[in-house]
Design a protein around this motif. Structure first.
Motif: not given
Length: 177
Positions: A2-8, A36-44, A50-54
């Motif tokens: 994912s180009r969008i999802g991997n961009a910080p 509220e974010l989806h429980p499977d997705i982690t953001a730190k 902010i880095i979003v990972t799946r």
């Protein structure tokens, strides 16, 4: 991939991000947004990003990865800069004016159309034929702008109606007689 999802998501100065489990709160100079974010997705948060990972490359996880990142980015941009939609009214005698927290529009009906600004949304009139809807929540701004537009959508023959400023109305040829 994912180009969008991997961009910080870069956090500008003056914006504070707080995580409480799967609830993210973004506070900035224009206000505070919580989602509220989806429980499977982690953001730190790492430094000022902010880095979003799946968890996996499953189709569902790939689809919500980019969406979650885009939602967080819109929250950060909303509390720092805000969003606005500009709309134009075209028609003979059609106009809009602001009365307190109400938007009053004459749109060719037998009565004026009055719409009260919802919480978190502000409308302004820039002249009698221009309406600007602004706020910090991109989703709410777009929904209210669509509601204003639905009171008299543009028609293709004469082009009368309420349209977005960047919208192009494809015109049709009328009957010849």
């Amino acid at each position: 991939m994912s180009r969008i999802g991997n961009a910080p998501v870069v956090i500008p100065d003056g914006v504070e991000v707080k995580f409480d489990g799967h609830v993210i709160t973004v506070k900035g100079p224009k206000g505070t947004l919580t989602r509220e974010l989806h429980p499977d997705i982690t953001a730190k948060q790492e430094d000022n990003e902010i880095i979003v990972t799946r968890p996996s490359d499953d189709k569902f996880h790939r689809s919500i990865h980019g969406t979650t990142r885009a939602l967080i980015h819109n929250m950060v941009v909303g509390v720092s800069q805000g969003f606005e939609k500009k709309m134009e009214i075209s028609g003979v005698g059609w106009r809009a004016q602001k009365q307190g927290n109400k938007l009053v529009m004459n749109l060719g009906y037998s009565h004026p159309v009055e719409m009260e600004d919802p919480e978190g949304i502000e409308t302004k009139t820039d002249g009698p034929n221009t309406v600007i809807v602004s706020g910090i929540d991109k989703e709410a701004v777009g929904a209210y702008a669509a509601l204003v537009r639905s009171k008299r959508p543009p028609e293709p023959y004469k082009g009368h109606g309420i349209k977005y400023a960047d919208e192009h109305i494809r015109r049709k040829v009328g009957k010849t007689g």
